[in-house]
Design an enzyme around this catalytic site. Structure first.
Site, PDB file in Angstrom:
ATOM      1  N   LYS A  45     -67.219  84.944  47.759  1.00 23.75           N
ATOM      2  CA  LYS A  45     -66.432  85.189  46.143  1.00 23.75           C
ATOM      3  C   LYS A  45     -66.193  84.831  45.296  1.00 23.75           C
ATOM      4  O   LYS A  45     -65.928  84.361  44.072  1.00 23.75           O
ATOM      5  CB  LYS A  45     -64.785  85.872  46.610  1.00 23.75           C
ATOM      6  CG  LYS A  45     -64.973  86.038  48.032  1.00 23.75           C
ATOM      7  CD  LYS A  45     -63.468  87.725  47.842  1.00 23.75           C
ATOM      8  CE  LYS A  45     -62.285  86.538  47.644  1.00 23.75           C
ATOM      9  NZ  LYS A  45     -61.119  87.674  48.387  1.00 23.75           N
ATOM     10  N   LYS A  47     -64.869  81.493  44.857  1.00 24.72           N
ATOM     11  CA  LYS A  47     -63.129  80.659  45.097  1.00 24.72           C
ATOM     12  C   LYS A  47     -63.079  79.744  46.134  1.00 24.72           C
ATOM     13  O   LYS A  47     -63.187  80.120  47.145  1.00 24.72           O
ATOM     14  CB  LYS A  47     -61.877  82.460  45.767  1.00 24.72           C
ATOM     15  CG  LYS A  47     -61.768  82.911  44.449  1.00 24.72           C
ATOM     16  CD  LYS A  47     -60.641  84.190  44.933  1.00 24.72           C
ATOM     17  CE  LYS A  47     -59.859  84.655  43.827  1.00 24.72           C
ATOM     18  NZ  LYS A  47     -58.266  85.628  44.453  1.00 24.72           N
TER      19      LYS A  47
HETATM   20  N1  C2G Z   1     -52.333  90.413  42.851  1.00 25.52           N
HETATM   21  C1  C2G Z   1     -51.832  91.475  42.070  1.00 25.52           C
HETATM   22  N2  C2G Z   1     -51.173  90.593  40.960  1.00 25.52           N
HETATM   23  C2  C2G Z   1     -50.980  89.631  40.309  1.00 25.52           C
HETATM   24  C3  C2G Z   1     -52.245  88.985  41.123  1.00 25.52           C
HETATM   25  C4  C2G Z   1     -52.161  89.556  42.389  1.00 25.52           C
HETATM   26  O1  C2G Z   1     -51.740  92.774  41.748  1.00 25.52           O
HETATM   27  N3  C2G Z   1     -50.812  88.918  39.099  1.00 25.52           N
HETATM   28  C5  C2G Z   1     -53.918  91.420  43.639  1.00 25.52           C
HETATM   29  C6  C2G Z   1     -54.763  91.702  43.507  1.00 25.52           C
HETATM   30  O2  C2G Z   1     -54.802  92.686  42.732  1.00 25.52           O
HETATM   31  C7  C2G Z   1     -54.831  92.018  44.855  1.00 25.52           C
HETATM   32  C8  C2G Z   1     -54.139  90.992  45.750  1.00 25.52           C
HETATM   33  O3  C2G Z   1     -53.038  91.150  44.607  1.00 25.52           O
HETATM   34  O4  C2G Z   1     -55.181  94.021  45.333  1.00 25.52           O
HETATM   35  C9  C2G Z   1     -54.985  89.834  46.572  1.00 25.52           C
HETATM   36  O5  C2G Z   1     -55.065  88.607  45.227  1.00 25.52           O
HETATM   37  P1  C2G Z   1     -55.975  88.337  45.566  1.00 25.52           P
HETATM   38  O6  C2G Z   1     -55.370  87.464  46.471  1.00 25.52           O
HETATM   39  O7  C2G Z   1     -56.368  87.373  44.172  1.00 25.52           O
HETATM   40  O8  C2G Z   1     -57.312  88.693  46.361  1.00 25.52           O
HETATM   41  P2  C2G Z   1     -58.765  89.235  45.234  1.00 25.52           P
HETATM   42  O9  C2G Z   1     -59.631  87.894  45.444  1.00 25.52           O
HETATM   43  O10 C2G Z   1     -58.833  90.259  44.598  1.00 25.52           O
HETATM   44  O11 C2G Z   1     -59.195  89.518  46.807  1.00 25.52           O
HETATM   45  O12 C2G Z   1     -62.404  92.676  49.238  1.00 25.52           O
HETATM   46  C10 C2G Z   1     -61.562  92.628  48.358  1.00 25.52           C
HETATM   47  C11 C2G Z   1     -61.357  90.888  48.004  1.00 25.52           C
HETATM   48  O13 C2G Z   1     -60.930  90.098  49.008  1.00 25.52           O
HETATM   49  C12 C2G Z   1     -59.860  90.565  47.164  1.00 25.52           C
END
Ligand code: C2G
Length: 153
Positions: A45, A47
């Site tokens: 991803k 990250k």
């Molecule tokens: N999120 C949120 N508000 C934020 C930060 C994150 O609502 N201020 C939500 C994101 O939209 C996501 C969840 O928290 O639905 C997890 O965010 P991340 O850990 O950044 O996950 P991500 O890298 O988006 O991984 O297959 C899907 C991916 O694995 C999603």
């Protein structure tokens, strides 16, 4: 059997934005399953999490709104997970709006607004800025003290 909700994420440096979406998604059903991205999948991803996968998984599993935390190690596992866990709803934050609509034949999609003002990226930026600035401030303070000592001797 009640409704099962499924979501995925890295959940690095767990913060209120993560808690909010898990809390709100849990309201859409009777159990919430969370796929936590492994370190290897995060590399795919693009990250690099601060917190290792095993700890992120344990933290998410410990959240009261989460019934089960599973590893997420590839994009394509969602359809399998939906079948394996008999999932009714796949929920994600709005930054993923539409990205998983190809699964609309087997699951209801829900995209929820993100929590403003908080993100892992921002937290890492603040932490790194503090480190750099803090070291500089410490160095200049030490230099000033060294100068005073020199003048007094
Ligand atoms: N999120 C949120 N508000 C934020 C930060 C994150 O609502 N201020 C939500 C994101 O939209 C996501 C969840 O928290 O639905 C997890 O965010 P991340 O850990 O950044 O996950 P991500 O890298 O988006 O991984 O297959 C899907 C991916 O694995 C999603």
């Amino acid at each position: 059997m009640g409704k099962t909700v499924l979501t995925y994420g890295t959940f690095d440096l767990f913060h209120i934005g993560h808690l909010n979406i898990l809390k709100r998604l849990r309201e859409y059903g009777d159990r919430l399953i969370v796929g936590v991205s492994t370190d290897e999948f995060n590399a795919i991803k693009g990250k690099k999490p601060v917190v290792p996968f095993e700890q992120r998984l344990e933290i998410v599993q410990s959240i009261r709104y989460v019934d089960l935390a599973i590893p997420e190690d590839r994009w394509a596992q969602k359809r399998e997970d939906i079948a394996t866990y008999d999932v009714d709803i796949l929920g994600m934050g709005a930054d993923w709006e539409g990205k998983f609509d190809d699964l609309a034949d087997v699951v209801e999609l829900v995209y929820l607004p993100r929590t403003d003002g908080i993100s892992t990226t921002e937290m890492k930026r603040v932490l790194s800025a503090f480190d750099a600035r803090h070291v500089e401030e410490l160095k200049s303070t030490i230099d000033s003290i060294a100068q005073i000592v020199k003048e007094l001797s």
